[in-house]
Scaffold this motif. Structure first.
Motif, short mmCIF file in Angstrom:
data_model
loop_
_atom_site.label_atom_id
_atom_site.label_comp_id
_atom_site.label_asym_id
_atom_site.label_seq_id
_atom_site.Cartn_x
_atom_site.Cartn_y
_atom_site.Cartn_z
N ALA C 27 0.86 -1.20 0.07
CA ALA C 27 0.04 0.20 0.07
C ALA C 27 0.93 1.20 -0.08
N VAL C 74 -3.37 11.85 5.71
CA VAL C 74 -4.83 11.04 5.75
C VAL C 74 -4.34 9.63 5.43
N GLY C 75 -3.73 9.38 4.37
CA GLY C 75 -3.29 8.08 3.80
C GLY C 75 -2.66 7.25 4.61
N ALA C 77 -2.34 7.69 7.98
CA ALA C 77 -3.10 7.29 8.99
C ALA C 77 -3.95 6.12 8.79
N ILE C 78 -4.53 6.04 7.59
CA ILE C 78 -5.43 4.71 7.24
C ILE C 78 -4.65 3.54 6.86
N ILE C 79 -3.65 3.67 6.10
CA ILE C 79 -2.68 2.55 5.91
C ILE C 79 -2.19 1.92 7.11
N SER C 81 -3.18 2.25 10.25
CA SER C 81 -4.07 1.24 11.01
C SER C 81 -4.43 0.06 10.50
N LEU C 82 -4.62 -0.04 9.23
CA LEU C 82 -4.72 -1.36 8.55
C LEU C 82 -3.61 -2.10 8.76
N ARG C 84 -1.65 -2.01 11.22
CA ARG C 84 -1.75 -2.70 12.66
C ARG C 84 -2.69 -3.70 12.70
N THR C 85 -3.74 -3.65 12.07
CA THR C 85 -4.70 -4.84 12.24
C THR C 85 -4.67 -6.06 11.76
N ARG C 86 -3.71 -5.84 10.38
CA ARG C 86 -3.56 -6.96 9.52
C ARG C 86 -2.07 -7.68 9.81
N VAL C 91 -1.98 -4.54 -0.46
CA VAL C 91 -3.38 -4.18 -0.98
C VAL C 91 -4.27 -5.45 -1.26
N ALA C 94 -6.48 -6.81 1.72
CA ALA C 94 -7.43 -6.39 1.83
C ALA C 94 -8.43 -6.43 0.79
N VAL D 143 -6.07 -1.03 17.53
CA VAL D 143 -6.24 -2.03 17.04
C VAL D 143 -7.76 -2.84 17.30
N PRO D 144 -8.37 -3.26 16.28
CA PRO D 144 -9.76 -3.95 16.88
C PRO D 144 -9.21 -5.15 17.61
N LEU D 198 -11.52 9.17 5.58
CA LEU D 198 -11.33 9.00 7.16
C LEU D 198 -12.23 8.28 7.89
N LEU D 208 -12.45 -4.37 10.45
CA LEU D 208 -11.84 -4.70 9.38
C LEU D 208 -12.37 -4.45 7.87
N GLN D 211 -12.02 -0.70 7.68
CA GLN D 211 -10.68 -0.19 7.13
C GLN D 211 -10.39 -0.43 5.87
N GLU D 212 -10.64 -1.65 5.37
CA GLU D 212 -10.43 -2.02 4.07
C GLU D 212 -11.17 -1.16 3.16
N VAL D 215 -9.11 1.88 3.10
CA VAL D 215 -8.11 1.94 2.12
C VAL D 215 -8.35 2.06 0.64
N PHE D 218 -9.45 5.11 -0.36
CA PHE D 218 -8.27 6.29 -0.46
C PHE D 218 -7.57 6.16 -1.86
N LEU D 219 -6.94 4.85 -1.78
CA LEU D 219 -6.03 4.82 -2.68
C LEU D 219 -6.75 5.09 -4.30
#
Lengths: 648, 523, 99, 549
Positions: C27, C74-75, C77-79, C81-82, C84-86, C91, C94, D143-144, D198, D208, D211-212, D215, D218-219
Motif C-alpha cells: 500500500a 490521511v493516507g 493514518a489509514i494505511i 491502522s490497516l 496494525r490490524t492485519r 493491498v 484487503a 487495533v480492533p 477517514l 476490518l 478499514q479495507e 484503504v 483512499f487509494l
C-alpha cells in the motif's frame, strides 16, 4: 288478443322459477304446480287458436311487441312475438303433448326424491320451446333454441350421479353448440345481407338478395337444424340422450325439441326457396338420415335406442319434405305433428313397460308382455300401426304425402329421393314390427333371468327401491300414466285422417308456408301401392325373423351390417378418434407449449439476465488494484473515444 | 365550482383504505365492516354519477380540471363518457361483493408480531385498488391516467403475493413461494409494459407538449399538431403494449393464470373483473383517440392476436387441471373477444366490447366466487379432487352452473348479448375472422361443461360428502350477481343507451362507418 | 532547450506512477506512486506556466504540494491502522469485500 | 560624477514599485461555506479543549447550528436573487454564486443535516459499560480486539471527531459545484474527499471491513484525483488559464488578446481533448459511473452506515453539480466531442448497475449498485445539454439524496448480535416482525424503482423528458429498459420482507432515537411530497437552471 301470447311463455316460465328457486318446501306439491301451469299454457293456446279460427286466413298473424332488446345503431333486436298458423300449430303440439307428459311424469317420477326439480326443468323446457316457435326474429329464436338445449342438457343429465348420463348430457349440448355456430353465423349473414334479422322484412325481401348469400344463409340454417334435429352428420347425440328419464325422451327427444330444425327450415321457407342448391343439400341430408336412423333402429336391442333411431329416421322424412320446397313444407309439418302423437305415445309405452320391468330396457329380456300390461299393449300397438303407416292411421297420411312429394321432385333426384323414402318405409315397418314382437309376443324371456350386474348402464334409481336381483313382476302402470298414453293413441289413430280430410291442414298452413302441387311421374295411387308393398314386406321379414323362431336372450353376433348398426354405423367411433382424441392431444400439447415456449421465453430472459449478472459480478473481485486497472482502462477508452470523435 | 363528484368517487375508497389500515390489530371485524360500508358508499356515489350523467350530453361530463405539474404540462383533468361511466359502475358494484366474499380470507396466520395486521391490510388494499381503478377510468389526462395505471400495480401485488388460499396441496411454505412467484410475475409483466408506455408517454409529450386528451384532439383538428406517421405508430405501439399486457392479450398472457391461481378467489375476481378492464378500456379511450391512424394501421395484426387469444385461451382452459387456472384461461379467451370488438371498428363491435367488459366482470365474479367457496370447503383447487358435489350441495352446484352458463354466454344471460354484438360487429367487416371467433363458443361450452361434469356430477367423492351448502353470506354474494346476469341478459338497454353515444364518438375519432347491408330490408 | 521535452518527462513520470499503482502490492508503495503522479502534474504545471509566461501554473504547483501533504497525512493514518490490524500492508490482502 | 547623475540614481531608486492590491472577497455571498468551515474549526477546538463527557453534545450542537445557519444563508442569498438576476462570479472568479450552485448547496446542507442526525444516533447499539455508543469506533487508532480498544470502550470513549470531519466534507462539497476555476475545483475535491476517507475507516463494528473500505477508497480516490489533476494541467496548458470563463472562450475561439504562446497551444487540440477527458473521468469516478464505479460497492458496504448514507447522497449531488458546470460552462464548445462518449458511459452505467445488482445478497451492496444505475439515469439528463436538462438533474438529485439517506438509516436499524444485519437472507419476513419499518423501506425501494407518486418517478420522468427533448430517444429507451431490470431487484427485497416466512433467529429492529426517526421521516416526507406535488420544487429547479458564465 295479442296480449295473451306472452302468457303462453310466462306460465311455464313462472313454474320453472317457482319450482327451482322454491326449494325443498315445495317438494310435496311441486309436480302438480308444474302440470297445472303447463296445462294453463295449453288452455291459453286453445283460446288463441279459437281466436285465430275466428279470423279469415290472411289476418291470422298476431304480433306482440314487448320491449327493445339490443339496440346498437342499425342492429335492432326486439323482444317481439309472432303467432301465425305455423307457430300456433307448434304451440298446440308443445303445450298439449307437454301437458300430457307432465301428467304421465307425475306417476313415472313418483319415487324420485328430486321430482320437484324434474318438473321445474320440464316447465323450463316448455317456456324455451314456446319462445323458440313464437319469436319474431332469429336472435330471439336463438334464445329459445339454446334454451331448449339447456333444458335438454339438464334433463338428459337428470340422474347426474350416473357418469353415463352426465356424459350424454354434455355430448348433447356440445353437438348442439356446433349447430348453434351455424345459427349464429346465419344470423350474422342475415344482418350483413338485409341489415336486419326479423322474420317479416327478411322473408319479404329474401328474393332480392344475391343467391350466393342466400345459399350460405340457408346452409348455415341447415347446419343448425342438423344439430337440433339429430340429422347426419350431427346425429350422434340423440342415441345417448336416451339416458334421460323416459318422459323426457318422449317430450323432448321425440315430439317437440328435435323437430325444431324442421320448424327453422319451414319458417325460413322464403330463403330456401331462393336457394335451390341449398334445398338439394337439405333433401340429401334428409334422405340419408332417414335411412341411417332406420338402419340403426333395426339393430338396437335397447327399446329406447331403437325408438331413438326411428325418431331420427322420421325427422329425416320431415327434413326431406322441407327440402322439397313448397311442395313439401305442409306435409313436413303435418308429419311432424302426427309423429308428435305416435312417437310420444310409443315412448310413453316404452316407459310404461320399463316401469313394470324394473327399468329393464333390453328387449331381449322382454317378451309376451301383452297379457300383463294390456293398456300399454293396445296404445303401443296403435302407435306402432300409425308409424308404419297402416292405412287410415295418421302416419299413413303424412308419410305417404311425403313420398309422393319426393317423387314429384322429378328427374333422377326425384327417383333417388323417392326410392330412399320408400325403402325407409319398408325398414320402418321392419324394425317397428321387431320391437313389437320382441316386447309383447313370444315367450317370457324375463323369467329366471341371470342376475343383472349392478353397474349396467341402464340402472335407474327407481330400480334400487325394488331390489336389484328380484325377478320382475310385470304390471300395468297407474292411471296417471295410462291416461296420457290413451289420449296420444287416439291422436295417432285419428290425427292424420282429421288433417287430411278436405286438406284441412293444408289450407290452414298454406298462407304461411305457401304450397304448390308437384307433378309426380307416378300417380298418387301408384305411390300408395308401392308404399303398401314395402310395408307388407317389412312386416313379413320381421315376422319371419322374430315372430316365428324364438328370440335369443343374448344377441347373436349378427351380420356385418348389424354389428355396424349396433355401433351406430361407427360414426361415434369416428368422432371419438377424430375430435375427442385429436382434441385431447391438441390441448395437452398446447398446455405444454404455453408452459415451455410462451412462458419459457419470459423466464428465459429473466434467467439470462441473472446469469449475465452473475458473470459481471465476478469482475468485482475485491482487489483494489484490479479496480485501478479498470479505471485506467476506462480512462484510456475515454481519451481514445474523445480523440476518435474528433477524428471522424 | 360545483361539487367534485368524480374526485369524491375515487377519494372515498382511498380514504377508506387509510382508515381501514388504521384500525387496531384487535378490531378485525370492525375493519371488515368499515371496508364494506365504504365500498357501499362508493357504490352510492357511483350511482349518483350514473344518474347525473346524460347520455346525449357532451362527450365528457362532470369534468374537473386543475393545474397539477405545470413543468410536465400535466393537468388534473377528470371526465367521464358513457364507457367510463359503465365501467365505474361495474367497479363500484363488484367491490362490495369482493369484500363480502373475502370476509374470512385474510384472518391472520399465527406467525407475525402483535402489530402484524393482515386483515386490515387486505381490505385496505382492496379499497386502494378500487380508488385507483376508478380514477384511471375518470382521467382525461394521459399522465394522470398513467400514474394511477402504474401505481395500481403495488396494492395488487401485495394482494396477490400476501394472501392466498388457506389449504394447499404442498403445504404453506411451497404455497408462499408460488404466491410470491406469481406476484413478482404479475408485477414485472405489468411494470415492463408500463415502462415501455412511459417511454411513449414521454414521446407524446415531446410531440404534443401536453397530455390533455381534449387539447391534443383539438390541436390535431385545427392542424396545429401534426404527428409523423412513424412517430404515431411508435407511440401507439408503446401504449398498446402496456394495455395488451394488462388485458392480457396472447402472447403476453402468462402472468394471468399464475396470478389468478395463487390469489384468493375475491382477489382473482379483482384482477380479471376490475383491474384488467383498465387495459381494454384504455385501448378504447387512448389508443383509438390519440392514434387513430396507427390504430387502423395495426388493426389486422391485433385482430389476429385477438382471435388467437380466443381460441388458444379456450383450448388451454380445456386442458387445465386447476379450477382457477381454467377460469383464468377462459378469461384470456374472453379478453380476446373484447379486443376483437374494439378493433373491429364497428359500432356493434365497440358497444359489444364495452358491454362485454361489464358482463364479463359480473359473470366471472359469479363463477369465480362460487369456485372460491367450493375450494375453501375442500381445500384443493384440483378438479380431480371433486365429484358429485351437486348431490351434497345442490345450491352451490346450481349457482356454479349458472356462472358457467354465463361464461359460455348462453342466450338469455348477459354475456350472450355482448358476445354476439362483438361477433356481428367483427363479421360485418371481417367475415373470416368473425367465423373463426364464432367457433370459440363451442370450446367455451366444452371447458365449462367439462368443469361442471368433473366437479359437480358423478358419484359423490368421500372427501366432499360432508360438504356444507352455500351459507347465508355466500348466498348474499352470489344471488344478486345472478339476478343481474339474467336482467342484463333480457334487458341490456339501460347499458347500451349509455354506451352507444360514446361509441359513436370513438367511431368518429377513427373516421369509420359501419358497412352497409346488401339489401336495405329494415323498416 | 525546448520546454516541451519537460512535458514529455512529466507524461513519462505520470505513466510510471500509474503503472506502479497498477503493479505494486504494498500500500505504501502504491501510495508513493500516486505521489509520483501528482508530482508529474506539478512538473507539467510549471512547464506550462513557463510556456505561457504567467505564474498561475507555479502557484498551482504549491497548492498541489499542500494537497499532497494532506493526502499523505490521511493516507498514512489509514494505511498504518490497516497494517496494525492485519500485520500486512499488502493491498491484495484487503479483499474481504468482493462480488 | 555629477549631481544630476546622482539625482537620477536616486530617482530611479526612489521610483515607486507597483503594490499588490488586496483581493476583493464577497464574504456575504460565500457565507454558507464560511459558516460551515468555521464550525468545523470550532469543532476541532472542542476536541482540544472540551472535556470528553461534553464533547458529543457540544459537537452535535455546533454542527447542527452551523448547518442550519448555512442553509439559512443559502436561502437568504437565493431570496436576494443571487440565484437568478444577481447571479455572478465571486471571489476574484474563483467561485460562482448562481442558481445551480445555490440549489445544490441547499440540497447538500439539508442532506448534511439529515446525515448529521444519523451520525449522532446512539440508541441502536447496546450500551457498552453503561455508556450510550454511536456507530463509530471508540478509538479509531486502537487495533480492533486489542486491550487498548477494550479499555477505550470501558472508558466510554467515542470518536467525536467525526463531526468536524463531516463539516469539513460538507464545506468541500459546498464549494465543489460552485467552483469556477479548476484550482478551486481540485482543492474542493480534496477537501471533501479526505474527510470521507477517514470517516469510512472508523466503524465500531466490522472494523476490518471498514478499514479495507477506507484503504480502497483512499487509494483509488487518490489515483483518480491524480488523473484529474493531470487533466487540469493539460487544460491549463491548452488555455493558459484555469478560469472556467477563460477556458470556455479559448475553446470557442472567442478569446481576445491572444499572445503567441497561447496561439501555439490553442492549436493543439490533443491537449484540450486529453485534458477534458481526464478531468471528466475524475468526476465520473466521484459519481460512480461505469467503468469508474468499482470502489462504490466495497466502500458502501464497509463504511459505517451513516457515513455510507451521507456519502451516497451528498457526494453524488456535489460531483454531478461540478460535472454539470464543467460541461455546460467550460466545454459547451466541445459538445460534439463529449456527447457521444457520455452517451456510451450513461448507457453502460444504467445497464451495468441494474444488471449486476440483480444477484447481490447484501443490502448495502445492493443499494450501492442501485446508486450506480441511478448515476446512469442522471447522466441521461446531463447529456440533454439544455436548461431542462440542468433543472431536471437538480430535481432528481434533490429527490434522490433524501431517499438514499432514509434508506440507509433504515438499514442501520436492522441489527443482530453482529451489528447491522445487512445480508438479505436476514431480512426475510421483516414485514411480519415490524410492518412499519418494512413499509417505510418499501416506500424507499419503490421510489428507487421509480413507481409513480414517488419522487423517484417524478425525477425519472423529468430526466427522461429532458433527454428525449434533447433528441436522445435511444437513451430514454435504454433507461426505461434498465429501470425495468432494476425494478426486479427492488421487488426482490420487498418480496423478501413481506412474503417470506420470518427466520426464527432473524434480526431485531432497534428502536431509534428521535434523531434517526427524524431522518427517516424527512426521507419519507420528501419522497411523497416530491412525488405527489412536485410542481413547486420543479419550478425552483427551473429557476435555478442557468449557469452564470
Amino acid at each position: 288478443m295479442e296480449k295473451l301470447i306472452a302468457l303462453l311463455i310466462a306460465a311455464p316460465l313462472l313454474g320453472a322459477a317457482v319450482l327451482l328457486v322454491g326449494g325443498r318446501r315445495l317438494d310435496r306439491v311441486g309436480h302438480w304446480i308444474g302440470t297445472l301451469l303447463s296445462t294453463a299454457s295449453f288452455v291459453i293456446g286453445l283460446v288463441l287458436f279459437a281466436g285465430l279460427l275466428g279470423r279469415n286466413a290472411e289476418h291470422r298473424t298476431l304480433i306482440q311487441h314487448l320491449w327493445t332488446w339490443v339496440p346498437v345503431e342499425s342492429f335492432q333486436a326486439d323482444v317481439t312475438f309472432r303467432l301465425d298458423q305455423l307457430s300456433m300449430t307448434f304451440v298446440l303440439l308443445i303445450t298439449g303433448v307437454g301437458s300430457l307428459i307432465h301428467l304421465y311424469s307425475v306417476g313415472y317420477m313418483a319415487h324420485d326424491e328430486r321430482r320437484r326439480r324434474f318438473f321445474g326443468y320440464l316447465n323450463l323446457f316448455l317456456a324455451a320451446m314456446l319462445l323458440l316457435v313464437l319469436a319474431d326474429n332469429y336472435l330471439l329464436l336463438y334464445v329459445g333454441w339454446e334454451g331448449v338445449g339447456l333444458a335438454s342438457y339438464l334433463l338428459i343429465g337428470f340422474w347426474q350421479h350416473k357418469p353415463s348420463a352426465a356424459t350424454a348430457a354434455k355430448k348433447a349440448f356440445l353437438v348442439n353448440r356446433v349447430g348453434d355456430v351455424g345459427l349464429s353465423i346465419a344470423i350474422m349473414l342475415l344482418f350483413t345481407t338485409f341489415g336486419t334479422f326479423a322474420f317479416g322484412p327478411v322473408l319479404d325481401h329474401a328474393g332480392s338478395a344475391s343467391e350466393g348469400k342466400l345459399t350460405a344463409i340457408a346452409l348455415m340454417l341447415l347446419l343448425a337444424a342438423c344439430g337440433k334435429s339429430a340429422q347426419v352428420p350431427l346425429q350422434s347425440w340423440l342415441g345417448d340422450a336416451m339416458e334421460g328419464p323416459t318422459p323426457v325422451s318422449a317430450l323432448i327427444h321425440a315430439a317437440t325439441m328435435v323437430t325444431a330444425g324442421v320448424y327453422l327450415i319451414v319458417r325460413s321457407a322464403a330463403v330456401f326457396n331462393a336457394a335451390p342448391d341449398a334445398q338439394l343439400v337439405v333433401t340429401v341430408v334428409g334422405a340419408v338420415t332417414l335411412l341411417f336412423g332406420a338402419i340403426v333402429g333395426c339393430a338396437k336391442d335397447d327399446i329406447k335406442k331403437a325408438l331413438a333411431g326411428s325418431t331420427m329416421s322420421q325427422i329425416g322424412y320431415m327434413v326431406l319434405a322441407a327440402g322439397l320446397g313448397p311442395v313439401g313444407y305442409v306435409f313436413a309439418i303435418m308429419h311432424l305433428v302426427t309423429h308428435g302423437f305416435f312417437k310420444a305415445g310409443l315412448f310413453l309405452g316404452a316407459g310404461s313397460v320399463m316401469h313394470g320391468m324394473n327399468d329393464e330396457v333390453d328387449m331381449r329380456k322382454y317378451g309376451g308382455l301383452r297379457t300383463y300390461m294390456p293398456v300399454t299393449f293396445v296404445t303401443f300397438g296403435l302407435g306402432y300401426l300409425a308409424i308404419i303407416g297402416f292405412p287410415g292411421l295418421s302416419g299413413f297420411f303424412s308419410k305417404d304425402k311425403i313420398i309422393e312429394a319426393a317423387f314429384a321432385k322429378g328427374g333422377t333426384e326425384g327417383w333417388i329421393l323417392g326410392g330412399a323414402a320408400l325403402l325407409g318405409a319398408a325398414i320402418t315397418a321392419f324394425y317397428m314390427t321387431r320391437v313389437m314382437l320382441m316386447t309383447f309376443f313370444g315367450e317370457e324371456r324375463w323369467r329366471s333371468r341371470p342376475t343383472r350386474s349392478p353397474e349396467a348402464p341402464s340402472a335407474e334409481p327407481a330400480a334400487e327401491h325394488q331390489g336389484e336381483h328380484a325377478e320382475p313382476h310385470p304390471h300395468e302402470s297407474p292411471k296417471v300414466m295410462t291416461i296420457p298414453m290413451i289420449v296420444l293413441a287416439v291422436g295417432s289413430v285419428f290425427g292424420g285422417a282429421f288433417f287430411s280430410v278436405g286438406d284441412r291442414f293444408l289450407h290452414w298452413l298454406e298462407p304461411v308456408t305457401g304450397h304448390s302441387e308437384g307433378d309426380s311421374p307416378l300417380s298418387a295411387a301408384t305411390v300408395t301401392g308401392a308404399t303398401m308393398v314395402c310395408l307388407v314386406a317389412g312386416v313379413a321379414i320381421a315376422w319371419a325373423q322374430y315372430g316365428r323362431k324364438p328370440v335369443p336372450a343374448v344377441a347373436p353376433r349378427g351380420s356385418l351390417l348389424t354389428r355396424a348398426a349396433r355401433r351406430d354405423l361407427y360414426q361415434d367411433d369416428l368422432n371419438h378418434v377424430v375430435l375427442v382424441r385429436g382434441g385431447e392431444h391438441l390441448t395437452r400439447s398446447l398446455v405444454y407449449v404455453d408452459h415451455t415456449l410462451v412462458d419459457g421465453v419470459v423466464n428465459g430472459t429473466a434467467a439470462g439476465f441473472g446469469g449475465l449478472s452473475g458473470r459481471l459480478r465476478r469482475l468485482q473481485n475485491g482487489f483494489a488494484r484490479s479496480y485501478a486497472v479498470s479505471m485506467f482502462g476506462g480512462a484510456a477508452l475515454l481519451v481514445a473515444a474523445t480523440l476518435l470523435m474528433r477524428a471522424v | 365550482m360545483s361539487f367534485p363528484l368524480l374526485t369524491a368517487t375515487a377519494a372515498l375508497p382511498a380514504l377508506g383504505a387509510v382508515a381501514t389500515a388504521a384500525v387496531p390489530a384487535a378490531r378485525r371485524t370492525a375493519a371488515k365492516w368499515l371496508a364494506l360500508l365504504v365500498s357501499l358508499a362508493t357504490l352510492a356515489l357511483a350511482v349518483v354519477v350514473l344518474v347525473r350523467f346524460d347520455p346525449d350530453g357532451a362527450r365528457y361530463q362532470l369534468t374537473e380540471s386543475h393545474a397539477w405539474i405545470k413543468a410536465f404540462g400535466v393537468r388534473y383533468e377528470l371526465g367521464v363518457d358513457g364507457i367510463a361511466v359503465a365501467l365505474i359502475a361495474l367497479t363500484a358494484l363488484l367491490i362490495p361483493f369482493i369484500v363480502l366474499a373475502g370476509w374470512h380470507d385474510a384472518d391472520p396466520l399465527e406467525t407475525g408480531s402483535r402489530r402484524w395486521r393482515p386483515t386490515q391490510g387486505f381490505f385496505a388494499l382492496i379499497l386502494a385498488v378500487e380508488a385507483m381503478v376508478i380514477i384511471s377510468f375518470e382521467a382525461t389526462d394521459v399522465f394522470v391516467f398513467y400514474i394511477f395505471f402504474e401505481a395500481m400495480l403495488i396494492p395488487m401485488y401485495f394482494l396477490i403475493g400476501g394472501f392466498g388460499d388457506r389449504a394447499h396441496e404442498h403445504g404453506e411454505e411451497a404455497a408462499a413461494t408460488q404466491r410470491s412467484y406469481a406476484a413478482v410475475k404479475f408485477l414485472l409483466y405489468n411494470l415492463v409494459g408500463g415502462l415501455i408506455m412511459l417511454a411513449a408517454v414521454i414521446g407524446l409529450y415531446v410531440v404534443a407538449g401536453n397530455f390533455s386528451l381534449a387539447e391534443i384532439a383539438q390541436a390535431r383538428a385545427n392542424g396545429t399538431l401534426h404527428m409523423a406517421t412513424s412517430t404515431e405508430r411508435w407511440l401507439f405501439l408503446g401504449f398498446f403494449f402496456a394495455f395488451a399486457v394488462k388485458a392480457p392479450l396472447w402472447p403476453l398472457h402468462t402472468w394471468l393464470p399464475n396470478a389468478m391461481q395463487e390469489s384468493t378467489a375475491p382477489v382473482a375476481v379483482l384482477i380479471t373483473a376490475v383491474v384488467d378492464k383498465v387495459g381494454t378500456f384504455a385501448m378504447l379511450r387512448f389508443c383509438l383517440q390519440l392514434f387513430p391512424e396507427a390504430s387502423k394501421w395495426a388493426t389486422p395484426v391485433i385482430l389476429v392476436l385477438a382471435v388467437i387469444s380466443i381460441v388458444y385461451g379456450a383450448l388451454l382452459a380445456v386442458g387445465q387441471r386447476d379450477i382457477k387456472r381454467l377460469v383464468a384461461y377462459a378469461s384470456i379467451s374472453h379478453f380476446g373477444f373484447i379486443v376483437l370488438g374494439i378493433f373491429a371498428m364497428t359500432s356493434q363491435g365497440q358497444s359489444g366490447a364495452t358491454l362485454y367488459m361489464v358482463n364479463h366482470g359480473i359473470s366471472t365474479a359469479a363463477l369465480m366466487l362460487v369456485a372460491g367457496f367450493l375450494i375453501s370447503r375442500r381445500g384443493s383447487r384440483l378438479i380431480a379432487d371433486y365429484g358429485g358435489v351437486q348431490k351434497v350441495a345442490p345450491v352451490l352446484a346450481g349457482t356454479f352452473l349458472i356462472g358457467g352458463l354465463a361464461t359460455l354466454s348462453l342466450p338469455g344471460l348477459a354475456p350472450f348479448v355482448s358476445e354476439f354484438l362483438v361477433l356481428v360487429g367483427t363479421f360485418t367487416r371481417y367475415p373470416a375472422i368473425g367465423v373463426v371467433a364464432t367457433f370459440g363458443i363451442v370450446l367455451a361450452a366444452l371447458y365449462t361443461l367439462v368443469l361442471y361434469q368433473r366437479t359437480m356430477t358423478g358419484p359423490v367423492k368421500p372427501e366432499v360428502s360432508a360438504m356444507p351448502d352455500l351459507r347465508a353470506r355466500e348466498l348474499v354474494v352470489v344471488a344478486p350477481l345472478i339476478v343481474l346476469l339474467i336482467f342484463l341478459g333480457v334487458y341490456p338497454k339501460p347499458v347500451t343507451d349509455i354506451v352507444n353515444p360514446a361509441v359513436k364518438q370513438t367511431m368518429s375519432d377513427v373516421q369509420k362507418k359501419d358497412p352497409k347491408p346488401e339489401v336495405e330490408a329494415a323498416k | 532547450m525546448n520546454p516541451v521535452n519537460y512535458l514529455y518527462l512529466a507524461a513519462l513520470l505520470f505513466t510510471i506512477g500509474a503503472t506502479g499503482v497498477l503493479i505494486r502490492r504494498n500500500a505504501i508503495v502504491v501510495f508513493m506512486c500516486v505521489e509520483l503522479m501528482l508530482n508529474a502534474c506539478n512538473l507539467a504545471f510549471v512547464v506550462f506556466s513557463r510556456m505561457h509566461g504567467n505564474l498561475d501554473g507555479q502557484i498551482i504547483a504549491f497548492f498541489t504540494m499542500v494537497v499532497a501533504a494532506a493526502e499523505v497525512v490521511v493516507g498514512l493514518a489509514i494505511i498504518v491502522s490497516l497494517f496494525r490490524t492485519r500485520h500486512s500492508a499488502s493491498v491484495d490482502d484487503a479483499s474481504l469485500m468482493k462480488l | 560624477m555629477s549631481a544630476a547623475a546622482v539625482h537620477s540614481l536616486w530617482t530611479t531608486a526612489a521610483d515607486p514599485i507597483s503594490k499588490i492590491d488586496a483581493p476583493k472577497i464577497e464574504y456575504g455571498q460565500l457565507s454558507p461555506t464560511l459558516i460551515v468551515v468555521g464550525a468545523a474549526l470550532v469543532g476541532v477546538l472542542i476536541e482540544a479543549f472540551v472535556p470528553r463527557k461534553g464533547r458529543y453534545y457540544a459537537q452535535v450542537f455546533v454542527s447542527a447550528v452551523a448547518l442550519c445557519a448555512a442553509f439559512a444563508a443559502v436561502v437568504a442569498l437565493a431570496a436576494d436573487g443571487y440565484g437568478t438576476t444577481k447571479a455572478h462570479i465571486a471571489a476574484m472568479g474563483a467561485v460562482a454564486v448562481d442558481g445551480p450552485a445555490l440549489f445544490l448547496q441547499g440540497t447538500i446542507l439539508l442532506a448534511g443535516l439529515v446525515g448529521l442526525f444519523t451520525f449522532a444516533e446512539r440508541r441502536l447499539d447496546p450500551e457498552a459499560h453503561g455508556n450510550r455508543v454511536d456507530s463509530f469506533a471508540a478509538q479509531a487508532a486502537s487495533v480492533p480486539g486489542s486491550d487498548s480498544e477494550k479499555a477505550a470502550i470501558r472508558a466510554g470513549f467515542t470518536t467525536t471527531e467525526v463531526f468536524p470531519l463531516l463539516l469539513f466534507a460538507i464545506a468541500g462539497m459546498l464549494v465543489f459545484p460552485a467552483a469556477n476555476d479548476l484550482l478551486t475545483l481540485f482543492v474542493a475535491l480534496e477537501v471533501f474527499s479526505l474527510p470521507l476517507y477517514l470517516l469510512c475507516a472508523v466503524a465500531r463494528r466490522k472494523r476490518l471491513m471498514s478499514q479495507e473500505a477506507a484503504v480502497k477508497y483512499f487509494l483509488l480516490g487518490a489515483f483518480a484525483s491524480a488523473f484529474t489533476l493531470f487533466g487540469i494541467a493539460l487544460l491549463y496548458g491548452y488555455a493558459g488559464s484555469v478560469s472556467y470563463a477563460r477556458i470556455a472562450q479559448v475553446v470557442d475561439g472567442t478569446v481576445t488578446n491572444v499572445d503567441p504562446a497561447l496561439a501555439g497551444t490553442m492549436g493543439n487540440d490533443a491537449l484540450l481533448l486529453l485534458g477534458s477527458a481526464l478531468l471528466v473521468m475524475g468526476l465520473l469516478f466521484k459519481v460512480g459511473a461505469v467503468p469508474f464505479h468499482m470502489w462504490t460497492p466495497d466502500v458502501y458496504q464497509g463504511a459505517p452506515t451513516p457515513v455510507t448514507g451521507f456519502m451516497a447522497a451528498a457526494t453524488k449531488v456535489a460531483a454531478f453539480g461540478a460535472l454539470l458546470r464543467l460541461l455546460y460552462v467550460v466545454l459547451p464548445g466541445l459538445r460534439w466531442d463529449w456527447r457521444p462518449v457520455m452517451w456510451a458511459v450513461a448507457i453502460i452505467t444504467m445497464l451495468g448497475g441494474a444488471i449486476v445488482a440483480i444477484t447481490q445478497t447484501d443490502i448495502k451492496r445492493l443499494l450501492a449498485y442501485s446508486s450506480i444505475a441511478h448515476a446512469g439515469f442522471i447522466l441521461a439528463g446531463v447529456i440533454a445539454t439544455s436548461k431542462d436538462g440542468v433543472s431536471s438533474v437538480l430535481f432528481y438529485l434533490a429527490g434522490y439524496s433524501f431517499v438514499t439517506i432514509g434508506a440507509f438509516a433504515v438499514v442501520a436499524l436492522v441489527r443482530d448480535a453482529g451489528g447491522e444485519a445487512t445480508h438479505l437472507s436476514k431480512w426475510a419476513g421483516l414485514g411480519r416482525r415490524s410492518p412499519l419499518v418494512a413499509a417505510v423501506f418499501a416506500v424507499f425501494l419503490l421510489a428507487f424503482a421509480g413507481i409513480p407518486l414517488t419522487s423517484g418517478f417524478a425525477g425519472k420522468f423529468a430526466v427522461f423528458k429532458a433527454a428525449a427533448d434533447g433528441g436522445a430517444v435511444p437513451l430514454v429507451v435504454v433507461g426505461v429498459l434498465s429501470s425495468a431490470i432494476a425494478a426486479f431487484f427492488y421487488i426482490r427485497v420487498i418480496v423478501l420482507m413481506f412474503f417470506s416466512e420470518p427466520r426464527p433467529e432473524g434480526p431485531t429492529v432497534a428502536v431509534p432515537s428521535p434523531l434517526t426517526t427524524t431522518a427517516i421521516a424527512v426521507g419519507v416526507a420528501a419522497t411523497l411530497v416530491l412525488g405527489v406535488a412536485p410542481q413547486y420544487f420543479l419550478d425552483l429547479a427551473n429557476q435555478a437552471g442557468v449557469f452564470v458564465r
